[in-house]
Design a protein around this motif. Sequence first.
Motif, PDB file in Angstrom:
ATOM      1  N   SER A  69       6.018  -6.669  -0.232  1.00 33.52           N
ATOM      2  CA  SER A  69       5.318  -6.826  -1.420  1.00 33.52           C
ATOM      3  C   SER A  69       7.163  -5.717  -1.792  1.00 33.52           C
ATOM      4  O   SER A  69       6.831  -5.545  -3.515  1.00 33.52           O
ATOM      5  CB  SER A  69       4.846  -5.087  -0.959  1.00 33.52           C
ATOM      6  OG  SER A  69       5.613  -3.677  -0.127  1.00 33.52           O
ATOM      7  N   ASP A 452      -2.340   1.691  -3.195  1.00 34.82           N
ATOM      8  CA  ASP A 452      -2.309   1.203  -2.120  1.00 34.82           C
ATOM      9  C   ASP A 452      -2.696   2.881  -1.176  1.00 34.82           C
ATOM     10  O   ASP A 452      -3.257   2.110  -0.033  1.00 34.82           O
ATOM     11  CB  ASP A 452      -1.594   0.135  -1.727  1.00 34.82           C
ATOM     12  CG  ASP A 452      -1.258  -0.498  -1.810  1.00 34.82           C
ATOM     13  OD1 ASP A 452      -1.936  -0.926  -2.270  1.00 34.82           O
ATOM     14  OD2 ASP A 452       0.182  -1.192  -2.210  1.00 34.82           O
ATOM     15  N   SER A 453      -2.461   3.581  -1.698  1.00 30.28           N
ATOM     16  CA  SER A 453      -2.187   4.693  -0.741  1.00 30.28           C
ATOM     17  C   SER A 453      -2.671   6.270  -0.967  1.00 30.28           C
ATOM     18  O   SER A 453      -3.427   6.948  -0.370  1.00 30.28           O
ATOM     19  CB  SER A 453      -1.459   5.836  -0.410  1.00 30.28           C
ATOM     20  OG  SER A 453      -0.010   5.631  -2.138  1.00 30.28           O
TER      21      SER A 453
END
Length: 480
Positions: A69, A452-453
């Motif tokens: 990423s 993503d988190s």
Amino acid sequence: MSTGSPASGTGTAPGASARPPEPTGPGPRTDAAGAGLRQGLKRRHMQLIALGGVIGAGLFVGSGVVVRSTGPAAVVSFLVAGGLTVLIMRMLAEMTVARPALGSFYAHVRETLGHRAGFAVGWLYWYFFVIVVAVEAVAGGRIIRLWLPGAPLWAVSLVLMALLTATNMVSARSYGEFEYWFSSIKVVAIVVFLFLGALAVCGLWPGSTGGLALLTAHGGFAPEGVGAVLAAVVPCVGFFTGAEIVTIAAAESVEPERAVADAIRSIVLRVVAFYVLSIFVVVAVVPWTSRAIEVSPYAAVLDRLAVPAAGTVMNAIVLVAVLSCLNSALYTSSRMLFALTRNGDAPRGFTKLSASGVPRRALLAGTSVGYLSVIAAWISPDVVFTFLINSYGAIALFVYLAIALAQLRMRRALERDDPARLTLRMWGFPWLSRLTVALMALVIGAMAVLPDSRAQFWLSLLTLGVVLAAYEIRRRVGRS
């Protein structure tokens, strides 16, 4: 909240003028820091516990997701995250050496930030590691099923948990010995990997052209931009979680203050070097765009170098890393629960020790939650187990922030009341401590907004809310 008041049964008050006497041989500890635990851990155990605590499956497998990423600039992400972790560990080491306490940072937070904060940190950390028990057991089961495809995953996972629970039930030294050898294998594996990578980069490995062209060959050093590099710091900080275990184990060390000081000093450069240099080797030898990196970056490098049986070798090393994390999680969760009982923050029944000085009831409590979580992974992997994983994702960051805040307050109290205890100091106090607090808050804030988190942050916040509600119930019941 009380500030600067001694925590009940967890250390020496700020104005105390003498340390409790250090025991001279093996046996149960009777000072406030040991609270009856036996001194089974030697300095060699402590060194490898500190080092092995942060070298888990995340390095060998999870780091590939960051590389994919971010690109080659993932090296910078790991360097920043490693530097932040080093600052937190230095702050924690200062408090641990100055004020040895059962439960380590739980006791320090309770003393400096108040009973509510201590209760929350202790239970959050316990919850974090009982979920780690399940996660690592499932991960280990999946690796073993590569060699035993007919074995049910839930059964293999439960067997792994049962074996390491039995090991921890014997004594602290038994845990230390297993962790010593698990960590030694991981360290040797990384050293060998770095050696082979250096040969490849220098063009000395058969078939390799050498050089650093791959660092800029596919879109540049930071092909996804600076934002991606900074965003990647968030998961990278999580990879370093575990270094603080050595301060919890100090209560069962022959020389707690010296062992912690030595372990923290040695871990700083070694861990950052292992992570940063190994990721550098990965992006220098294999194109960051390769799908193989996302699956297993280390195996991708070994395959690139045509190392025989690379996949099997890496699976074996990852299994050792998983077993090491499982072993440490069982130990840490039991000791934190035991420490919680000393201040009435957990049921007194978990205080009972075996003849060998092991809090077996506390150990079995964490193991039981781990068993239930493994069963959840089998029955409802996409709902219940996924929820459990997300609900602990940001907890370690909450704990680290509390550690940094506690150090700021404790340092002031120690400078005022007992400066002789400050034998190991945080660098650049108070400015570097304040910067560390700000950076940790920034990482947590980023976790709340990054796609993503985001789920992990909000579910972890829900976990924090449940723990705080439990404290209010405990406080009101206790008052009545």
